[in-house]
Design a protein around this motif. Structure first.
Motif, PDB file in Angstrom:
ATOM      1  N   VAL A  76     -24.692 -55.797 -20.570  1.00 54.82           N
ATOM      2  CA  VAL A  76     -25.530 -55.247 -21.631  1.00 54.82           C
ATOM      3  C   VAL A  76     -25.804 -56.307 -22.696  1.00 54.82           C
ATOM      4  O   VAL A  76     -26.955 -56.526 -23.112  1.00 54.82           O
ATOM      5  CB  VAL A  76     -24.867 -54.010 -22.273  1.00 54.82           C
ATOM      6  CG1 VAL A  76     -25.597 -53.621 -23.558  1.00 54.82           C
ATOM      7  CG2 VAL A  76     -24.847 -52.847 -21.303  1.00 54.82           C
ATOM      8  N   ALA A  77     -24.755 -56.991 -23.141  1.00 51.85           N
ATOM      9  CA  ALA A  77     -24.913 -58.008 -24.190  1.00 51.85           C
ATOM     10  C   ALA A  77     -25.872 -59.104 -23.752  1.00 51.85           C
ATOM     11  O   ALA A  77     -26.739 -59.545 -24.526  1.00 51.85           O
ATOM     12  CB  ALA A  77     -23.554 -58.593 -24.553  1.00 51.85           C
ATOM     13  N   ALA A  78     -25.737 -59.544 -22.497  1.00 51.24           N
ATOM     14  CA  ALA A  78     -26.618 -60.593 -21.994  1.00 51.24           C
ATOM     15  C   ALA A  78     -28.060 -60.110 -21.906  1.00 51.24           C
ATOM     16  O   ALA A  78     -29.008 -60.841 -22.216  1.00 51.24           O
ATOM     17  CB  ALA A  78     -26.135 -61.069 -20.625  1.00 51.24           C
ATOM     18  N   GLY A  79     -28.238 -58.864 -21.474  1.00 50.21           N
ATOM     19  CA  GLY A  79     -29.575 -58.308 -21.363  1.00 50.21           C
ATOM     20  C   GLY A  79     -30.240 -58.113 -22.714  1.00 50.21           C
ATOM     21  O   GLY A  79     -31.446 -58.372 -22.879  1.00 50.21           O
ATOM     22  N   VAL A  80     -29.468 -57.645 -23.691  1.00 52.31           N
ATOM     23  CA  VAL A  80     -30.003 -57.471 -25.039  1.00 52.31           C
ATOM     24  C   VAL A  80     -30.454 -58.818 -25.599  1.00 52.31           C
ATOM     25  O   VAL A  80     -31.532 -58.943 -26.193  1.00 52.31           O
ATOM     26  CB  VAL A  80     -28.963 -56.802 -25.966  1.00 52.31           C
ATOM     27  CG1 VAL A  80     -29.378 -56.907 -27.430  1.00 52.31           C
ATOM     28  CG2 VAL A  80     -28.772 -55.346 -25.577  1.00 52.31           C
ATOM     29  N   ALA A  81     -29.637 -59.851 -25.406  1.00 50.65           N
ATOM     30  CA  ALA A  81     -30.007 -61.189 -25.889  1.00 50.65           C
ATOM     31  C   ALA A  81     -31.277 -61.680 -25.204  1.00 50.65           C
ATOM     32  O   ALA A  81     -32.159 -62.270 -25.850  1.00 50.65           O
ATOM     33  CB  ALA A  81     -28.857 -62.164 -25.636  1.00 50.65           C
ATOM     34  N   ALA A  82     -31.408 -61.409 -23.901  1.00 49.59           N
ATOM     35  CA  ALA A  82     -32.573 -61.882 -23.148  1.00 49.59           C
ATOM     36  C   ALA A  82     -33.857 -61.209 -23.599  1.00 49.59           C
ATOM     37  O   ALA A  82     -34.894 -61.862 -23.761  1.00 49.59           O
ATOM     38  CB  ALA A  82     -32.352 -61.665 -21.654  1.00 49.59           C
ATOM     39  N   VAL A  83     -33.808 -59.897 -23.811  1.00 53.18           N
ATOM     40  CA  VAL A  83     -35.031 -59.205 -24.205  1.00 53.18           C
ATOM     41  C   VAL A  83     -35.400 -59.525 -25.641  1.00 53.18           C
ATOM     42  O   VAL A  83     -36.588 -59.592 -26.002  1.00 53.18           O
ATOM     43  CB  VAL A  83     -34.926 -57.685 -23.970  1.00 53.18           C
ATOM     44  CG1 VAL A  83     -34.004 -57.010 -24.968  1.00 53.18           C
ATOM     45  CG2 VAL A  83     -36.307 -57.029 -24.034  1.00 53.18           C
ATOM     46  N   ARG A  84     -34.429 -59.783 -26.483  1.00 51.41           N
ATOM     47  CA  ARG A  84     -34.743 -60.160 -27.858  1.00 51.41           C
ATOM     48  C   ARG A  84     -35.336 -61.574 -27.914  1.00 51.41           C
ATOM     49  O   ARG A  84     -36.204 -61.861 -28.736  1.00 51.41           O
ATOM     50  CB  ARG A  84     -33.505 -60.026 -28.734  1.00 51.41           C
ATOM     51  CG  ARG A  84     -33.132 -58.554 -28.986  1.00 51.41           C
ATOM     52  CD  ARG A  84     -31.850 -58.408 -29.795  1.00 51.41           C
ATOM     53  NE  ARG A  84     -32.040 -58.819 -31.174  1.00 51.41           N
ATOM     54  CZ  ARG A  84     -32.565 -58.043 -32.126  1.00 51.41           C
ATOM     55  NH1 ARG A  84     -32.959 -56.800 -31.843  1.00 51.41           N
ATOM     56  NH2 ARG A  84     -32.683 -58.478 -33.369  1.00 51.41           N
ATOM     57  N   ASP A  85     -34.886 -62.437 -27.005  1.00 47.85           N
ATOM     58  CA  ASP A  85     -35.508 -63.759 -26.907  1.00 47.85           C
ATOM     59  C   ASP A  85     -36.959 -63.648 -26.426  1.00 47.85           C
ATOM     60  O   ASP A  85     -37.843 -64.389 -26.888  1.00 47.85           O
ATOM     61  CB  ASP A  85     -34.716 -64.649 -25.941  1.00 47.85           C
ATOM     62  CG  ASP A  85     -33.408 -65.154 -26.538  1.00 47.85           C
ATOM     63  OD1 ASP A  85     -33.256 -65.065 -27.776  1.00 47.85           O
ATOM     64  OD2 ASP A  85     -32.556 -65.624 -25.769  1.00 47.85           O
ATOM     65  N   PHE A  86     -37.192 -62.746 -25.507  1.00 49.41           N
ATOM     66  CA  PHE A  86     -38.531 -62.510 -24.966  1.00 49.41           C
ATOM     67  C   PHE A  86     -39.436 -61.870 -26.018  1.00 49.41           C
ATOM     68  O   PHE A  86     -40.642 -62.105 -26.051  1.00 49.41           O
ATOM     69  CB  PHE A  86     -38.423 -61.623 -23.723  1.00 49.41           C
ATOM     70  CG  PHE A  86     -39.718 -61.335 -23.019  1.00 49.41           C
ATOM     71  CD1 PHE A  86     -40.521 -62.354 -22.534  1.00 49.41           C
ATOM     72  CD2 PHE A  86     -40.129 -60.024 -22.823  1.00 49.41           C
ATOM     73  CE1 PHE A  86     -41.710 -62.076 -21.858  1.00 49.41           C
ATOM     74  CE2 PHE A  86     -41.310 -59.732 -22.151  1.00 49.41           C
ATOM     75  CZ  PHE A  86     -42.102 -60.758 -21.671  1.00 49.41           C
ATOM     76  N   GLY A  87     -38.817 -61.062 -26.877  1.00 49.54           N
ATOM     77  CA  GLY A  87     -39.561 -60.335 -27.896  1.00 49.54           C
ATOM     78  C   GLY A  87     -39.721 -58.883 -27.496  1.00 49.54           C
ATOM     79  O   GLY A  87     -40.132 -58.589 -26.366  1.00 49.54           O
ATOM     80  N   THR A  88     -39.404 -57.977 -28.394  1.00 53.01           N
ATOM     81  CA  THR A  88     -39.432 -56.551 -28.063  1.00 53.01           C
ATOM     82  C   THR A  88     -40.762 -55.884 -28.395  1.00 53.01           C
ATOM     83  O   THR A  88     -40.936 -54.698 -28.099  1.00 53.01           O
ATOM     84  CB  THR A  88     -38.302 -55.810 -28.801  1.00 53.01           C
ATOM     85  OG1 THR A  88     -38.460 -55.999 -30.216  1.00 53.01           O
ATOM     86  CG2 THR A  88     -36.932 -56.317 -28.364  1.00 53.01           C
ATOM     87  N   HIS A  89     -41.708 -56.606 -28.979  1.00 52.58           N
ATOM     88  CA  HIS A  89     -42.986 -56.001 -29.350  1.00 52.58           C
ATOM     89  C   HIS A  89     -43.833 -55.717 -28.107  1.00 52.58           C
ATOM     90  O   HIS A  89     -44.056 -56.594 -27.272  1.00 52.58           O
ATOM     91  CB  HIS A  89     -43.756 -56.932 -30.294  1.00 52.58           C
ATOM     92  CG  HIS A  89     -45.074 -56.373 -30.753  1.00 52.58           C
ATOM     93  ND1 HIS A  89     -45.165 -55.257 -31.562  1.00 52.58           N
ATOM     94  CD2 HIS A  89     -46.345 -56.762 -30.490  1.00 52.58           C
ATOM     95  CE1 HIS A  89     -46.435 -54.994 -31.793  1.00 52.58           C
ATOM     96  NE2 HIS A  89     -47.182 -55.881 -31.157  1.00 52.58           N
ATOM     97  N   ASP A  90     -44.276 -54.457 -27.962  1.00 55.92           N
ATOM     98  CA  ASP A  90     -45.136 -54.034 -26.856  1.00 55.92           C
ATOM     99  C   ASP A  90     -44.509 -54.295 -25.494  1.00 55.92           C
ATOM    100  O   ASP A  90     -45.210 -54.546 -24.510  1.00 55.92           O
ATOM    101  CB  ASP A  90     -46.502 -54.729 -26.920  1.00 55.92           C
ATOM    102  CG  ASP A  90     -47.399 -54.136 -27.996  1.00 55.92           C
ATOM    103  OD1 ASP A  90     -47.184 -52.964 -28.354  1.00 55.92           O
ATOM    104  OD2 ASP A  90     -48.293 -54.837 -28.473  1.00 55.92           O
ATOM    105  N   VAL A  91     -43.197 -54.227 -25.432  1.00 59.46           N
ATOM    106  CA  VAL A  91     -42.488 -54.482 -24.171  1.00 59.46           C
ATOM    107  C   VAL A  91     -42.128 -53.175 -23.482  1.00 59.46           C
ATOM    108  O   VAL A  91     -41.666 -52.220 -24.121  1.00 59.46           O
ATOM    109  CB  VAL A  91     -41.215 -55.319 -24.411  1.00 59.46           C
ATOM    110  CG1 VAL A  91     -40.303 -55.295 -23.196  1.00 59.46           C
ATOM    111  CG2 VAL A  91     -41.596 -56.760 -24.733  1.00 59.46           C
ATOM    112  N   VAL A  92     -42.329 -53.148 -22.177  1.00 58.87           N
ATOM    113  CA  VAL A  92     -41.871 -52.056 -21.322  1.00 58.87           C
ATOM    114  C   VAL A  92     -40.743 -52.599 -20.456  1.00 58.87           C
ATOM    115  O   VAL A  92     -40.877 -53.673 -19.852  1.00 58.87           O
ATOM    116  CB  VAL A  92     -43.009 -51.528 -20.427  1.00 58.87           C
ATOM    117  CG1 VAL A  92     -42.492 -50.431 -19.497  1.00 58.87           C
ATOM    118  CG2 VAL A  92     -44.165 -51.005 -21.282  1.00 58.87           C
ATOM    119  N   VAL A  93     -39.618 -51.891 -20.407  1.00 54.82           N
ATOM    120  CA  VAL A  93     -38.502 -52.305 -19.568  1.00 54.82           C
ATOM    121  C   VAL A  93     -38.696 -51.685 -18.179  1.00 54.82           C
ATOM    122  O   VAL A  93     -38.722 -50.460 -18.033  1.00 54.82           O
ATOM    123  CB  VAL A  93     -37.154 -51.865 -20.174  1.00 54.82           C
ATOM    124  CG1 VAL A  93     -35.998 -52.293 -19.256  1.00 54.82           C
ATOM    125  CG2 VAL A  93     -36.975 -52.469 -21.564  1.00 54.82           C
TER     126      VAL A  93
END
Length: 395
Positions: A76-93
């Motif tokens: 979870v921690a690694a995934g949260v860091a990855a998506v925040r690096d990618f940017g959460t604006h207008d993102v669909v998981v």
């Protein structure tokens, strides 16, 4: 009749090739895609199919494949860091895989916008003096402060039905305990059931996932919170799984059997997500898979007949219906025998000892089973000695 509520379900597209329409569904909820999967899906080439569908329609994406078979807080921690690096604006998981990828991805979608990367959002119930779950501990320690990211589910196994709800399980590394989380905003907006994506699943994994389907349906049908809507879905899921699972295990390229198992899994998931939830089979199986890294469906296959015998007097009439759905006599004992026969046919008829469990492990497993909140709707609530006895029988 138990009261129940039918909530809007996700748009579900079922059929071979349906995943080619993925980009259109992503665009309905955002402009960019954060794909959550695991190394096996990547190695099998399935991830290339998914990302190819996104690329061909101009969707910007990145993939996170750091999900273990029993996803952990570290994942979870690694995934949260990855998506925040990618940017959460207008993102669909986009959740691609079995229950592990979906559970981990849903937690990431829930936690990332709020900057949370640990298990402060998970339920961690404790026991009262009578070894029952203390309901006062069912309040999560924290809630998301920001809106969750939308999710789309692309199952590649037929078992967990995690695509039908907004909950899941994450393993806490410090004690291997599986903790439950739930948030309605991470229930997938769209589900894409493409049976072609399940064809490469090995026979052993296919069998374990199929026994998960069967367990979902049986525990839903015998839940103290059962309802007529769930009953109909669960019984048909049992019928479908009983017929299709041996075929899918024997011939992994049998697309009709694969599609049938995918629908059986989805029906069972919609059934338990309507209110019944699950029961003692899952409560006793979770600690084993969390502690020993065993496949979730395999642990359920081991525990299912023993729990059915334990519950026999409480739900004999319902087990008779299960027997009929499996093509056996409409008799509760015949139902248990049919479950055991199916498990033997597909090769999941193992013992806990085969998974590395020893008698010294049973006390800890018993405690963890009793404090799994999924136990709450089981038809016959067990004592500590009952749970330990079930584990002893399964050794």
């Amino acid at each position: 009749m138990n009261p129940f509520t039918l909530r809007p379900m996700p748009t579900t597209n079922a059929g071979e090739g349906s995943v080619t329409d993925l980009a259109r569904h992503v665009r309905a909820h955002g402009d960019r895609a954060f794909v959550v999967s695991d190394p096996g899906i990547s190695a099998a080439g399935i991830l290339d199919t998914i990302t190819g569908a996104l690329t061909s329609d101009g969707i910007e994406w990145t993939a996170f494949t750091g999900v273990d078979p029993n996803p952990s807080d570290a994942n979870v921690a690694a995934g949260v860091a990855a998506v925040r690096d990618f940017g959460t604006h207008d993102v669909v998981v986009v959740l691609v895989g079995g229950g592990s990828a979906m559970d981990c991805g849903k937690y990431i979608a829930m936690a990332a916008p709020s900057g949370v990367d640990d298990l402060r959002l998970a339920f961690s119930p404790e026991l009262d003096a009578k070894d029952r779950i203390d309901r006062a501990t069912l309040v999560p320690a924290a809630k998301p402060t920001e809106r969750c990211l939308p999710t789309i589910a692309v199952p590649t196994t037929s078992g967990t039905a995690s695509e039908t709800n907004g909950g899941g399980l994450i393993t806490r590394s410090e004690d291997h305990r599986k903790l439950t989380f739930s948030h309605p905003d991470v229930q997938p907006r769209v589900v894409m059931l493409d049976p072609a994506l399940t064809v490469g699943l090995p026979a052993r994994a296919t069998a374990a996932c199929g026994m998960d389907v069967l367990t979902h349906a049986i525990e839903t049908y015998t839940s103290t919170a059962s309802n007529p809507y769930a009953d109909g879905l669960a019984l048909h899921a049992i019928r479908l799984a009983g017929r299709a699972l041996p075929r899918a295990v024997a011939d992994g390229s049998d697309l009709d059997a694969r599609a049938t198992m995918q629908i059986a899994s989805h029906l069972a998931g919609r059934a338990f997500s309507s209110g019944p939830l699950l029961g003692l089979v899952h409560a006793t199986g979770h600690p084993v898979s969390g502690t020993f890294g065993a496949a979730h469906g395999q642990t359920l296959a081991i525990m299912l007949p023993h729990v059915m015998r334990f519950n026999l007097q409480a739900v004999a009439d319902r087990y008779a219906d299960v027997g009929a759905a499996l093509g056996a006599a409409p008799d509760p004992t015949a139902a248990i025998e049919a479950v055991e026969a199916l498990s033997a046919t597909v090769g999941t008829d193992l013992r806990l000892g085969d998974l590395g469990v020893t008698p010294d492990d049973l006390d800890l497993l018993t405690t963890d089973a009793l404090r799994d909140m999924i136990i709450l709707n089981t038809p016959r609530y067990p004592s500590r000695s009952d749970v330990r006895g079930l584990y002893e029988q399964a050794m």
